[in-house]
Design an enzyme around this catalytic site. Structure first.
Site, mmCIF file in Angstrom:
data_model
loop_
_atom_site.group_PDB
_atom_site.id
_atom_site.type_symbol
_atom_site.label_atom_id
_atom_site.label_comp_id
_atom_site.label_asym_id
_atom_site.label_seq_id
_atom_site.Cartn_x
_atom_site.Cartn_y
_atom_site.Cartn_z
ATOM 1 N N CYS A 113 0.935 -8.400 4.649
ATOM 2 C CA CYS A 113 0.493 -7.011 4.499
ATOM 3 C C CYS A 113 -1.006 -6.896 4.250
ATOM 4 O O CYS A 113 -1.718 -7.880 4.210
ATOM 5 C CB CYS A 113 1.324 -6.302 3.438
ATOM 6 S SG CYS A 113 3.028 -6.033 4.000
ATOM 7 N N ASP A 114 -1.429 -5.656 4.006
ATOM 8 C CA ASP A 114 -2.800 -5.225 4.215
ATOM 9 C C ASP A 114 -3.903 -6.131 3.671
ATOM 10 O O ASP A 114 -4.835 -6.474 4.366
ATOM 11 C CB ASP A 114 -2.989 -3.830 3.629
ATOM 12 C CG ASP A 114 -2.128 -2.809 4.335
ATOM 13 O OD1 ASP A 114 -1.157 -3.204 4.969
ATOM 14 O OD2 ASP A 114 -2.429 -1.622 4.249
ATOM 15 N N LYS A 115 -3.865 -6.475 2.386
ATOM 16 C CA LYS A 115 -4.982 -7.198 1.772
ATOM 17 C C LYS A 115 -4.762 -8.701 1.760
ATOM 18 O O LYS A 115 -5.695 -9.460 1.509
ATOM 19 C CB LYS A 115 -5.242 -6.703 0.340
ATOM 20 C CG LYS A 115 -5.381 -5.198 0.244
ATOM 21 C CD LYS A 115 -6.361 -4.641 1.247
ATOM 22 C CE LYS A 115 -6.232 -3.145 1.411
ATOM 23 N NZ LYS A 115 -4.951 -2.658 1.924
ATOM 24 N N ASP A 157 0.818 -1.208 0.000
ATOM 25 C CA ASP A 157 0.000 0.000 0.000
ATOM 26 C C ASP A 157 0.854 1.261 0.000
ATOM 27 O O ASP A 157 0.500 2.270 -0.617
ATOM 28 C CB ASP A 157 -0.925 0.011 1.212
ATOM 29 C CG ASP A 157 -2.179 -0.819 0.960
ATOM 30 O OD1 ASP A 157 -2.138 -1.679 0.069
ATOM 31 O OD2 ASP A 157 -3.184 -0.611 1.658
ATOM 32 N N CYS A 162 4.822 -2.706 8.260
ATOM 33 C CA CYS A 162 5.196 -1.428 8.894
ATOM 34 C C CYS A 162 4.864 -1.443 10.383
ATOM 35 O O CYS A 162 3.841 -1.970 10.812
ATOM 36 C CB CYS A 162 4.528 -0.274 8.177
ATOM 37 S SG CYS A 162 5.133 -0.057 6.473
ATOM 38 N N SER A 199 -5.336 4.763 5.280
ATOM 39 C CA SER A 199 -4.260 3.877 5.699
ATOM 40 C C SER A 199 -4.333 3.701 7.209
ATOM 41 O O SER A 199 -4.791 4.593 7.929
ATOM 42 C CB SER A 199 -2.911 4.488 5.310
ATOM 43 O OG SER A 199 -1.852 3.851 5.989
ATOM 44 N N GLU A 213 -6.836 4.577 -0.437
ATOM 45 C CA GLU A 213 -6.481 5.116 0.870
ATOM 46 C C GLU A 213 -6.072 6.582 0.717
ATOM 47 O O GLU A 213 -5.436 6.970 -0.258
ATOM 48 C CB GLU A 213 -5.327 4.329 1.491
ATOM 49 C CG GLU A 213 -5.727 2.944 1.938
ATOM 50 C CD GLU A 213 -4.629 2.216 2.659
ATOM 51 O OE1 GLU A 213 -4.928 1.210 3.319
ATOM 52 O OE2 GLU A 213 -3.454 2.622 2.557
#
Length: 552
Positions: free
Chosen positions: A119-121, A78, A191, A468, A442
């Protein structure tokens, strides 16, 4: 076993021939076949170490008597995708990840799955796939990045995002900006704050789909490799006892996840992902449930971007089980829920006392008596919108301001940098929702620009897009219905007054019903500039953000 479809009987001789071509022996074909879904790639910092995690998982599977097979899942960073057309392809990969995993695991009938996201997705995408397939499955993430350091102060990705705006405004020089750039992200891993990736990895542990430590052990610790081996061994127990994802991810397990999300002050994106995962379990999470749980759950953690603690600190303080143990002193956890280690939540968290009450506050000394996320409703968002209230300045909890309206992120960012936004304003960014974007980008760059410009305690931002996990400030997203389908956010005009009341959970455009109807009669139908490809197909199938932006 499911793999009998390709390993047993005369009729499967052609399939066995192909398996022999992989170098498998007859003896190996009599053992459980375990799929290992690795999100490894060489462009995402959170995924660059997943080859080592996958190798450790393979060792665990082999030690426990299974035969491992690694296959890939895609991953978008992202942060790298932020601020350009690439961000339109972030959320939409969640469905690609779920669909492609379903395809691979159905075409090759594995007896169990070990899923390796970070990570995110990837985390929600693979959880959706596990629920949809409903074969024995377990998760092990790649772990969090360590925090960076600048002048003895811990920093993270959110700091470099805000430093760009500080530089644009002349508050810092290029040397300081360069220092942030080189020190904000010092290791591999997701992160380092309680951003979306780490929120979801922690909640995977709460849901019962991962072993203790999955959400908090840093990526660079050897303890992470040991956990990966244990995960590889544990999938064999799940296969043996036929414990499936929907046995674990029950309605009460999702209530546990929402509860701990509120306690942690996690990313607002969790209110997109948890409903989508529940949908695959044939369950429904109503946003009103999120508010009900938030009202009774204290916020006991302030990790970055809300505070100055990081995932490594949460791990040192006892991790997710310690948070659950503390919150359960109020009787808010369904302790009877079964987990992937075959024990109940209650058995797992027993004795996991908090080791550092500076990082995980006690229930008697919370940051707030209510959870870190709130759902607001009103005429601007009849179906709801989401705010991470744990990251909102106290004076912005109630705010009445003048709307400055933009039809995309780029024009809003230009206005912020061009000094067109004044203290007290409310920035409205629309046509960035699931359909309108398409892809629900985002808005980290605009929110970071507001914070870096020194407007964080006087300017709010409202959007039908999303934020985010690194976003902080009065940032209100997922406004539903979105502008592209005629939601009331499409009717806002420059100079309108908007009232936000986070404690009362309301958000309203201050105009008469008659004026609202007049504006609606003048509203032109939305026409997307996306005419082909995956985004066009996605925009036709995606539902509202209040439903988790699932595809129907």
């Amino acid at each position: 076993m499911r793999s009998d479809k390709i390993t047993k009987g005369i009729s499967t001789a052609p399939q066995r021939a192909l398996l022999h071509a992989l170098g498998l022996t007859d003896q190996e074909l009599g053992k459980p076949l375990i799929g290992i879904v690795s999100s490894y790639n060489e462009i995402v910092p959170g995924h660059m170490n997943l080859d080592k995690i996958a190798e450790a998982v393979k060792q665990g599977v082999l030690q426990a008597g299974g035969i491992p097979f690694v296959f890939p899942a895609i991953a978008v960073c992202d942060g790298i995708a932020m601020g350009h057309e690439g961000m339109k392809f972030s959320l939409v990969t969640r469905e690609l990840i779920a669909d492609s995993t379903e395809a691979m695991a159905t075409a090759h009938p594995f007896d169990g799955l070990v899923l390796i996201p970070n990570c995110d997705k990837n985390v929600p995408g693979l959880l959706m796939a596990a629920a949809r397939l409903n074969i024995p499955s377990i998760f092990i993430s790649g772990g969090a990045m360590l925090a960076g350091k600048l002048n003895d102060k811990k920093i993270s990705y959110s700091n470099i995002s805000e430093a760009v705006s500080e530089y644009q405004k002349g508050k810092i020089n290029q040397d300081i900006l360069c220092a942030y750039e080189n020190r904000a992200c010092p290791t591999c891993g997701s992160c380092s704050g309680m951003f979306t990736a780490n929120s979801m990895n922690c909640l995977t542990e709460v849901l019962g789909m991962a072993l203790s430590g999955n959400g908090t052990i840093p990526a660079v610790y050897s303890e992470r490799l040991r956990l990966a081996k244990e995960t590889g061994m544990q999938i064999m127990e799940l296969v043996k006892k036929d414990i499936k994802p929907r046995d674990i991810m029950s309605e009460k397990a999702f209530e546990n996840a929402l509860t701990i999300d509120m306690a942690l002050g996690g990313s607002t994106n969790s209110l997109l992902h948890l409903p989508a995962i529940a949908h695959e379990c044939d369950l429904k999470i109503d946003l009103e449930l999120a508010n009900t749980i938030s009202n009774r759950t204290p916020n006991i953690c302030h990790l970055a971007p809300a505070g100055n603690h990081y995932i490594e600190d949460l791990d040192r303080a006892g991790g997710i089980y310690a948070v659950m143990h503390e919150i359960n002193k109020l009787g808010l956890i369904h302790t009877e829920c079964i987990t992937c280690n075959e024990k109940t939540i209650g058995e797992n968290i027993l004795g996991h006392e908090v080791k550092d009450y500076e990082v995980i506050r006690s229930i008697d000394n919370p940051y707030s008596k209510n959870g870190g996320i709130a759902i607001l409703k009103g005429n601007l968002a009849p179906d709801g919108c989401v705010v991470k209230r744990s990251a909102v300045a106290e004076n912005m909890m109630k705010h009445k301001g003048c709307a400055k309206v933009f039809d995309n992120e780029e024009s809003a960012l230009k206005a912020i940098y061009g000094n067109e936004i004044q203290p007290g304003d409310i920035v409205v960014i629309r046509y960035e929702g699931p359909k309108g974007g398409p892809g629900m980008r985002e808005m980290l760059n605009p929110t970071s620009a507001i914070m870096g410009s020194g407007l964080g305690d006087s300017v709010a931002l409202i959007t039908d897009g999303r934020f985010s996990g690194a976003t902080r400030g009065a940032a209100i997203g997922h406004v539903s219905p979105e502008a592209a389908v005629g939601g009331n956010i499409a009717l806002v005009q420059n100079g309108d007054t908007i009232e936000i009341n986070i404690p009362e959970k309301t958000i309203n455009l201050v105009i008469s019903d008659k004026e609202m109807e007049y504006r609606r009669s003048m509203l032109k139908p939305f026409e997307s500039n996306v005419k082909k490809g995956y985004l066009l197909r996605y925009s036709k199938l995606v539902t509202s953000g209040c439903n988790g932006a699932i595809l129907l």
